[in-house]
Enzyme design. Structure first.
Site, PDB file in Angstrom:
ATOM      1  CG  ASP A 349       7.138   2.798 -10.751  1.00  0.00           C
ATOM      2  OD1 ASP A 349       6.949   2.978 -11.963  1.00  0.00           O
ATOM      3  OD2 ASP A 349       7.436   3.715  -9.961  1.00  0.00           O
ATOM      4  CB  THR A 351      11.099   5.630 -11.538  1.00  0.00           C
ATOM      5  OG1 THR A 351      10.999   5.914 -12.927  1.00  0.00           O
ATOM      6  CG2 THR A 351      11.937   6.687 -10.855  1.00  0.00           C
ATOM      7  CG  ASP A 607       9.345   4.995  -5.587  1.00  0.00           C
ATOM      8  OD1 ASP A 607       8.502   5.171  -6.486  1.00  0.00           O
ATOM      9  OD2 ASP A 607      10.559   5.199  -5.741  1.00  0.00           O
TER      10      ASP A 607
END
Length: 851
Positions: A349, A351, A607
């Site tokens: 991911d 970000t 996250d």
């Protein structure tokens, strides 16, 4: 009400399952149906009741003390590892330790102490195993405390973070986006609260929760916020017990350990009848000295047991845990070290992985003649409407702070503070990863009602809009762009609000690249691990960021909205492209499944709550320590230092463990094979077994025990391969057969060559020399490719055996003395021929039986 602003890590769409009774689900919501269908949506806000005028203050200190005294505490022990007692029991009370223990006791009564050395070696090895796993336990337990979720509990009207184990019955636990529900309870406050229960029920849609609804431990918040009253704590919360079991440190369920178990099962079946035949042969058929017959029988049985293999595997894993622990990497399930070593595709991911969590507003571009000052007031009000801003909204808040605001200005009827203090928040729409935007409604200073959307420009703007061209140019520079759009009529629930929203301004965000991300991507490329960047952001922007970091194939970007739904076609698209944008949570899960359908071993990092399902379905889930509680709960590996650069260390550790255990397993099982075959040959030919236990203890120590320990802990970058049992046995069987045949030929020749007193000792010495030289050649093959220390290791083992042969007291201690020159040189010649045959067979097996 609170709302959730745009962020690629927010929201998710869980998998199929059942709905607990008494809950309202978004599956009955037309808006959710459109989300599932991928259609553009009308912004309909949840119809939650307004927040209470006086929020509950929670339990008082006296009430908490009273409940603690009654034992109404969430005291379910969450352990990251086995207890000390369990560690000792697992290492001591094994099937093979029992067999060896019985044989050891027998040998202590019937033979000199040197024939009982194998027992002392097992005691030392078991002690080493216990100490290493205890060290690993201490490391894991300390890291688990660091990474433990700290729920926010309201007591005496004050919110504070406490340990999960300190929650008592009746506590008021606050919830925010990404928070995990740690105990069962009843919702007391709901502010656009959406909870995902898919990890418990498998239900595909998040649940809209209102006051009075039940929440279950193990679920997590997708959007909005609220609070719930704990109604079941400790072992009464069944889902909490399941979560504890699922997250507990374990030594099972890995291909490596299951493969070793399979091998040991077959070894046991081979060993039992062979040992019985050997006992009958040595004690009944042969009319020898009873004590020596017992000693030689035990000498034939003990080497059949590859006892050190299990121990060395546990030690290698335990040392791996300690090494990773020093790098702030929490391994929640031990086989994860092994699993990540087998990974050939890593899904990232953007970000929080390639970029740091924070962002900065680089500029705001008004559109359609909008007044810049008015746009800034709208952004300031929008930022103040959310008490839990994500990275995108936090950047806007930092750039346009609410002057004089106290940070708690969200909710209906509250003002936004500062220059926008006369703007009152009247409504809010939580962010959805499927929708890609959020919204807020205000009453402005002059009483005008206005509603705003903040989100993805390519979702909110119609095709052909002139603003899309400048947005594309910004995305190509790796910048992230949000669109602020005004909803006509000032109501979020107006029909077609999203389609009719008027573009007001572009908010350009600059992302902070992780300084170590480039090196990490280069490492994966060097290790032939494909990297796929999966993000909810614009695909061009994500590709530009990946390109800045040097990701191979970053130019191959694909908007996930154009991704085929057919699993096979999706797998093809996944293999052809490296960067994917505008990915929904359900698509992340589907992408993982599509890659797995092609035989790939997939690791997923994330996250945010929108990563949870993909993390759970991936072969290995990796969560950042600062990620949501939900992601940390389902991930097998948690990077507590939030550094993506730690991942190569985990991969390297796993490869070291698996590659080296595969190597040394061949050593152990070669010994098992030649021991079984020698015993069979002895039974068939009705001769004395050639070795005493002391001989095989010496050989095992020099050709297996000591070198295996060093080889098991050496660096190894080779990617782990499947079919562990086949890979080991394809070399161990021919190697053991050659070693047994050459040794027995030497033994038979020696029996014809020597006669008289001391003949058996001379015959044993010649056979031992051949077996040692052949075993050393097997070790030399396994030690490849050679480095200085590997060559030194093999040479040191050879030197050790030479010292035994030339030092008189060691000759007597080990009953090894070469007599004459004919048979010793014959033994060397037979061993040399066996070495040539070994070399040929290993090369042939490598070509003929590829694992």
């Amino acid at each position: 009400m609170t709302q959730r602003a745009l962020d690629s890590s927010g929201g998710q769409t869980p998998g199929p399952g059942e709905q607990p009774p008494g809950n309202s689900r978004t599956s009955g919501n037309p808006r959710q149906a459109k989300i599932d269908a991928g259609a553009e949506l009308d912004p309909v806000h949840p119809v939650d009741p307004p927040p209470p005028a006086h929020r509950p203050e929670g339990l008082t200190t006296a009430e908490v003390a009273e409940r603690v005294a009654r034992g109404e505490v969430n005291d379910v022990p969450v352990r990251s590892s086995r207890s000390v007692v369990e560690i000792v029991r697992a290492n001591v009370f094994t099937r093979f330790n029992l067999i060896i223990g019985v044989l050891w006791v027998i040998m202590l009564f019937v033979a000199p102490i040197q024939d009982s050395l194998f027992g002392f070696v097992i005691v030392a090895n078991t002690g080493i195993g216990i100490i290493q796993e205890w060290r690993a336990k201490k490391t894991l337990d300390s890291l688990a405390v660091i990474g433990e979720a700290k729920p926010t509990v309201r007591r005496d009207g004050t919110a504070s973070e406490i340990s999960t184990s300190e929650i008592v019955l009746g506590d008021l636990v606050e919830l925010g986006p990404g928070d995990k529900v740690v105990v069962d309870g009843t919702v007391a406050e709901a502010d656009s609260l959406e909870i995902d229960e898919s990890l418990l029920t498998g239900e595909a849609d998040p649940v809209i929760k209102r006051a009075g609804d039940q929440v279950m431990s193990g679920s997590f918040v997708v959007a909005g916020g609220g609070a719930f009253t704990a109604t079941k704590v400790g072992r009464e919360a069944y889902a909490a017990q399941l979560a504890e079991e699922a997250s507990r440190f374990t030594l099972v369920h890995s291909e490596l350990r299951s493969g070793i178990s399979t091998i040991l099962k077959y070894v046991t079946w081979m060993m039992v009848p062979t040992a019985i035949g050997l006992i009958i042969s040595q004690l009944v058929v042969k009319d020898n000295n009873f004590k020596e017959s017992v000693a030689r029988t035990v000498g034939g049985i003990v080497p059949m047991i590859p006892e050190g293999l299990v121990l060395l595997t546990s030690v290698a894993f335990a040392i791996g845990v300690v090494r990773l622990g020093r790098k702030q990497c929490l391994v929640q399930e031990l086989p994860a070290i092994e699993g990540l070593a087998r990974v050939d595709v890593v899904c990232l991911d953007k970000t929080g992985t390639l970029t740091e969590g924070g962002m900065d507003v680089s500029e705001v571009r008004p559109l359609n003649g909008s007044d810049e000052a008015y746009v800034q007031r709208a952004l300031r009000a929008f930022g103040s409407s959310d008490p839990r801003p994500n990275a995108s909204l936090q950047a806007i808040i930092d750039a346009y702070p609410a002057d004089g605001g106290d940070g708690d200005t969200a909710g209906a009827g509250r003002t936004d503070g500062g220059d926008a203090g006369s703007w009152t928040v009247t409504d809010a729409m939580p962010f959805s990863s499927a929708r890609k935007y959020s919204g807020a409604a205000f009453t402005e200073a002059d009483g005008t009602a206005s509603a705003w959307l903040l989100g993805a420009p390519d979702v909110l703007l119609s095709e052909g809009d002139p603003a899309l061209k400048q947005i594309e140019r910004l995305n190509e520079q790796g910048l992230r762009v949000l669109l602020l759009a005004r909803v006509p009529g000032g109501a979020l629930d107006a029909p077609g609000a999203a389609a009719e929203a008027v573009p007001t301004a572009l908010v350009v965000l600059e992302q902070r690249l992780r300084p170590d991300a480039g090196d990490t991507l280069a490492y994966f490329a060097d290790q032939n691990v494909a990297t796929k960047v999966i993000s909810g952001d614009n695909a061009v922007s994500v590709g530009a960021v990946a390109g800045k970091l040097g990701l191979a194939g970053a130019e191959n970007t694909l908007d996930a909205r154009r991704l085929p739904s057919d699993p096979d076609e999706m797998a093809t698209a996944m293999e052809r492209n490296a960067v994917f944008g505008r990915v929904t949570p359900q698509q992340k899960r589907d992408m993982v499944a599509a890659l797995q359908s092609r035989g790939h071993t997939v690791a997923m990092t994330g996250d945010g709550v929108n990563d949870v399902l993909a993390l759970k379905d991936a072969d290995i889930g990796v969560s950042m320590g600062s990620g949501s509680e939900a992601t940390r709960a389902v991930a097998q590996i948690v990077l507590l230092n939030n550094s993506f650069a730690t991942l190569p260390s985990v991969v390297a550790e796993g490869r070291r463990v698996i590659g080296n255990i595969t190597r040394v397993a061949t050593l152990f099982l070669t010994k098992t094979v030649y021991s079984v075959l020698l015993a069979i040959l002895v039974v068939c030919t009705q001769v004395e077994y050639p070795f005493l236990p002391r001989h095989l203890t010496l050989l095992s120590t020099l050709t297996i025990g000591v070198p295996a320990f060093f080889l098991a802990l050496a660096p190894n970058k080779e990617r782990a391969q499947p079919n562990f049992v086949r890979r080991v046995m394809r070399y161990a069987i021919p190697s053991g057969a050659i070693a047994a045949a050459s040794t027995f030929v030497t033994y038979l020749l020696a029996r014809h060559h020597y006669s008289g007193a001391g003949a058996l000792e001379a015959e044993t010495s010649a056979a031992t020399l051949t077996l040692f030289l052949v075993s050393m050649y097997v070790l030399a093959i396994i030690a490849r490719p050679y480095t200085w220390w590997r060559v030194a290791l093999v040479a040191a083992m050879g030197l050790g055996f030479l010292i035994v042969l030339v030092v008189p007291w060691l000759q007597d201690f080990f009953a090894l003395k070469l007599v004459g020159t004919v048979m010793p040189w014959a033994a060397v010649g037979i061993a040399a021929a066996a070495a040539v045959l070994l070399e040929f067979v290993w090369r042939w097996v490598g070509r003929r039986f590829r694992a």
